[in-house]
Design a protein around this motif. Structure first.
Motif, PDB file in Angstrom:
ATOM      1  N   ALA A 182       1.693  -3.613 -14.945  1.00  0.00           N
ATOM      2  CA  ALA A 182       0.289  -3.519 -15.365  1.00  0.00           C
ATOM      3  C   ALA A 182      -0.668  -3.816 -14.199  1.00  0.00           C
ATOM      4  CB  ALA A 182       0.021  -4.454 -16.533  1.00  0.00           C
ATOM      5  N   THR A 183      -0.268  -4.693 -13.288  1.00  0.00           N
ATOM      6  CA  THR A 183      -1.095  -5.013 -12.119  1.00  0.00           C
ATOM      7  C   THR A 183      -1.308  -3.765 -11.265  1.00  0.00           C
ATOM      8  OG1 THR A 183      -0.244  -7.274 -12.116  1.00  0.00           O
ATOM      9  CG2 THR A 183      -1.273  -6.505 -10.085  1.00  0.00           C
ATOM     10  N   PHE A 184      -0.252  -3.004 -11.060  1.00  0.00           N
ATOM     11  CA  PHE A 184      -0.342  -1.776 -10.275  1.00  0.00           C
ATOM     12  C   PHE A 184      -1.124  -0.702 -11.033  1.00  0.00           C
ATOM     13  CE2 PHE A 184       3.048  -4.032  -8.248  1.00  0.00           C
ATOM     14  CZ  PHE A 184       3.009  -3.635  -6.922  1.00  0.00           C
ATOM     15  N   GLU A 185      -0.838  -0.575 -12.313  1.00  0.00           N
ATOM     16  CA  GLU A 185      -1.516   0.448 -13.112  1.00  0.00           C
ATOM     17  C   GLU A 185      -3.010   0.157 -13.253  1.00  0.00           C
ATOM     18  OE1 GLU A 185       0.937   0.550 -16.626  1.00  0.00           O
ATOM     19  OE2 GLU A 185       2.361   1.943 -15.670  1.00  0.00           O
TER      20      GLU A 185
ATOM     21  N   PRO B 224      -1.869  -0.747  -2.593  1.00  0.00           N
ATOM     22  CA  PRO B 224      -3.261  -0.333  -2.375  1.00  0.00           C
ATOM     23  C   PRO B 224      -3.484   0.006  -0.900  1.00  0.00           C
ATOM     24  CG  PRO B 224      -3.147  -2.548  -3.320  1.00  0.00           C
ATOM     25  CD  PRO B 224      -1.754  -2.118  -3.044  1.00  0.00           C
ATOM     26  N   SER B 225      -4.309   0.995  -0.643  1.00  0.00           N
ATOM     27  CA  SER B 225      -4.565   1.409   0.742  1.00  0.00           C
ATOM     28  C   SER B 225      -5.178   0.272   1.559  1.00  0.00           C
ATOM     29  CB  SER B 225      -5.451   2.650   0.786  1.00  0.00           C
ATOM     30  OG  SER B 225      -6.675   2.404   0.129  1.00  0.00           O
ATOM     31  N   ALA B 226      -5.948  -0.597   0.921  1.00  0.00           N
ATOM     32  CA  ALA B 226      -6.555  -1.731   1.630  1.00  0.00           C
ATOM     33  C   ALA B 226      -5.501  -2.674   2.199  1.00  0.00           C
ATOM     34  CB  ALA B 226      -7.487  -2.496   0.697  1.00  0.00           C
ATOM     35  N   ALA B 227      -4.305  -2.665   1.622  1.00  0.00           N
ATOM     36  CA  ALA B 227      -3.243  -3.559   2.088  1.00  0.00           C
ATOM     37  C   ALA B 227      -2.799  -3.214   3.509  1.00  0.00           C
ATOM     38  CB  ALA B 227      -2.051  -3.508   1.133  1.00  0.00           C
ATOM     39  N   LEU B 228      -2.939  -1.972   3.891  1.00  0.00           N
ATOM     40  CA  LEU B 228      -2.518  -1.585   5.237  1.00  0.00           C
ATOM     41  C   LEU B 228      -3.550  -1.944   6.293  1.00  0.00           C
ATOM     42  CD1 LEU B 228      -0.839   1.832   4.456  1.00  0.00           C
ATOM     43  CD2 LEU B 228       0.224  -0.411   4.716  1.00  0.00           C
ATOM     44  N   ASP B 229      -4.751  -2.295   5.855  1.00  0.00           N
ATOM     45  CA  ASP B 229      -5.820  -2.662   6.783  1.00  0.00           C
ATOM     46  C   ASP B 229      -6.093  -4.161   6.832  1.00  0.00           C
ATOM     47  OD1 ASP B 229      -6.276   0.047   7.373  1.00  0.00           O
ATOM     48  OD2 ASP B 229      -7.604   0.252   5.643  1.00  0.00           O
TER      49      ASP B 229
ATOM     50  N   LEU C  52      13.503  -8.434   2.198  1.00  0.00           N
ATOM     51  CA  LEU C  52      13.351  -9.843   2.562  1.00  0.00           C
ATOM     52  C   LEU C  52      14.725 -10.425   2.320  1.00  0.00           C
ATOM     53  CD1 LEU C  52      11.729 -12.369   3.338  1.00  0.00           C
ATOM     54  CD2 LEU C  52      11.259 -12.686   0.911  1.00  0.00           C
ATOM     55  N   ASP C  53      15.370 -10.862   3.382  1.00  0.00           N
ATOM     56  CA  ASP C  53      16.777 -11.252   3.327  1.00  0.00           C
ATOM     57  C   ASP C  53      17.555 -10.055   2.784  1.00  0.00           C
ATOM     58  OD1 ASP C  53      16.195 -13.814   4.392  1.00  0.00           O
ATOM     59  OD2 ASP C  53      15.577 -14.487   2.409  1.00  0.00           O
ATOM     60  N   GLU C  54      18.214 -10.164   1.647  1.00  0.00           N
ATOM     61  CA  GLU C  54      18.988  -9.030   1.122  1.00  0.00           C
ATOM     62  C   GLU C  54      18.360  -8.407  -0.122  1.00  0.00           C
ATOM     63  OE1 GLU C  54      21.483  -7.467   2.718  1.00  0.00           O
ATOM     64  OE2 GLU C  54      20.954  -8.884   4.299  1.00  0.00           O
ATOM     65  N   ARG C  55      17.124  -8.760  -0.428  1.00  0.00           N
ATOM     66  CA  ARG C  55      16.437  -8.213  -1.604  1.00  0.00           C
ATOM     67  C   ARG C  55      15.461  -7.127  -1.202  1.00  0.00           C
ATOM     68  NH1 ARG C  55      17.465 -10.114  -6.923  1.00  0.00           N
ATOM     69  NH2 ARG C  55      18.920 -11.823  -6.657  1.00  0.00           N
ATOM     70  N   MET C  56      15.659  -5.927  -1.737  1.00  0.00           N
ATOM     71  CA  MET C  56      14.749  -4.825  -1.450  1.00  0.00           C
ATOM     72  C   MET C  56      13.511  -4.985  -2.320  1.00  0.00           C
ATOM     73  SD  MET C  56      15.527  -0.787  -1.475  1.00  0.00           S
ATOM     74  CE  MET C  56      14.184   0.386  -1.603  1.00  0.00           C
ATOM     75  N   PHE C  57      12.366  -5.139  -1.670  1.00  0.00           N
ATOM     76  CA  PHE C  57      11.112  -5.316  -2.393  1.00  0.00           C
ATOM     77  C   PHE C  57      10.117  -4.202  -2.111  1.00  0.00           C
ATOM     78  CE2 PHE C  57      10.211  -7.200   1.684  1.00  0.00           C
ATOM     79  CZ  PHE C  57       8.871  -6.904   1.919  1.00  0.00           C
ATOM     80  N   GLY C  58      10.447  -3.351  -1.163  1.00  0.00           N
ATOM     81  CA  GLY C  58       9.537  -2.277  -0.809  1.00  0.00           C
ATOM     82  C   GLY C  58      10.282  -1.038  -0.372  1.00  0.00           C
ATOM     83  N   LEU C  59       9.555   0.042  -0.349  1.00  0.00           N
ATOM     84  CA  LEU C  59      10.085   1.330   0.049  1.00  0.00           C
ATOM     85  C   LEU C  59       9.017   2.009   0.884  1.00  0.00           C
ATOM     86  CD1 LEU C  59      12.286   3.590  -0.502  1.00  0.00           C
ATOM     87  CD2 LEU C  59      10.812   4.284  -2.388  1.00  0.00           C
ATOM     88  N   MET C  60       9.422   2.573   2.013  1.00  0.00           N
ATOM     89  CA  MET C  60       8.490   3.309   2.858  1.00  0.00           C
ATOM     90  C   MET C  60       8.931   4.763   2.882  1.00  0.00           C
ATOM     91  SD  MET C  60       8.110   0.651   6.038  1.00  0.00           S
ATOM     92  CE  MET C  60       9.871   0.431   6.214  1.00  0.00           C
ATOM     93  N   ALA C  61       8.016   5.651   2.541  1.00  0.00           N
ATOM     94  CA  ALA C  61       8.294   7.085   2.571  1.00  0.00           C
ATOM     95  C   ALA C  61       7.036   7.812   3.013  1.00  0.00           C
ATOM     96  CB  ALA C  61       8.737   7.575   1.195  1.00  0.00           C
ATOM     97  N   ASP C  62       7.174   8.669   3.978  1.00  0.00           N
ATOM     98  CA  ASP C  62       6.033   9.428   4.507  1.00  0.00           C
ATOM     99  C   ASP C  62       4.880   8.515   4.913  1.00  0.00           C
ATOM    100  OD1 ASP C  62       7.323  11.901   4.222  1.00  0.00           O
ATOM    101  OD2 ASP C  62       6.743  12.007   2.109  1.00  0.00           O
ATOM    102  N   ASP C  63       5.221   7.424   5.591  1.00  0.00           N
ATOM    103  CA  ASP C  63       4.235   6.435   6.061  1.00  0.00           C
ATOM    104  C   ASP C  63       3.368   5.893   4.928  1.00  0.00           C
ATOM    105  OD1 ASP C  63       5.248   6.601   8.591  1.00  0.00           O
ATOM    106  OD2 ASP C  63       3.623   7.790   9.410  1.00  0.00           O
ATOM    107  N   THR C  64       3.981   5.742   3.768  1.00  0.00           N
ATOM    108  CA  THR C  64       3.321   5.145   2.607  1.00  0.00           C
ATOM    109  C   THR C  64       4.191   3.991   2.143  1.00  0.00           C
ATOM    110  OG1 THR C  64       2.410   7.281   1.961  1.00  0.00           O
ATOM    111  CG2 THR C  64       2.472   5.586   0.264  1.00  0.00           C
TER     112      THR C  64
END
Length: 121
Positions: free
Chosen positions: A57-60, A85-90, A34-46
């Motif tokens: 803790a939210t993720f865990e 979460p997988s639901a996020a892609l749907d 988002l702009d110049e801040r990396m907030f995500g990573l995509m690898a192997d369509d994940t």
């Protein structure tokens, strides 16, 4: 590690409500910015989102694990990105909610250093 062009395009389109979203290729994966801040990573369509001490803790709590990869000498390395979460892609609302959590972590991190341009002789 690779991502299908359709997966990349889909995420950029779904996340456009957040602002200017773009990707940068890195080591076979793609950084999500988002702009110049990396907030995500995509690898192997994940999709993996930025974590720090405030949001880990939210993720865990959702039993979501970190992005890991093998280095050249076979050592497993873990980065500060956890699987979304997988639901996020749907569901775009879930995707936006979780992406905001990653963006907040990216904004709390020190600003990325600008790379100096090499001098030409």
């Amino acid at each position: 590690m690779s991502n299908s062009p359709d997966f990349i395009e889909y995420l950029i389109e779904q996340l456009s409500a957040l602002g200017f979203i773009h990707t940068k290729r890195m080591f076979g994966a793609h950084g999500l910015y988002l702009d110049e801040r990396m907030f995500g990573l995509m690898a192997d369509d994940t999709l993996y989102l930025k974590v720090d001490e405030e949001n880990r803790a939210t993720f865990e709590a959702e039993d979501l694990g970190p992005f890991q990869f093998q280095t050249k000498n076979g050592v497993s390395s873990v980065m500060s990105y956890y699987e979304a979460p997988s639901a996020a892609l749907d569901d775009v609302d879930i995707l936006l909610e979780w992406s905001r959590i990653g963006i907040e972590a990216a904004l709390r991190a020190p600003a990325p250093k600008k790379r100096a341009k090499a001098k030409r002789k």
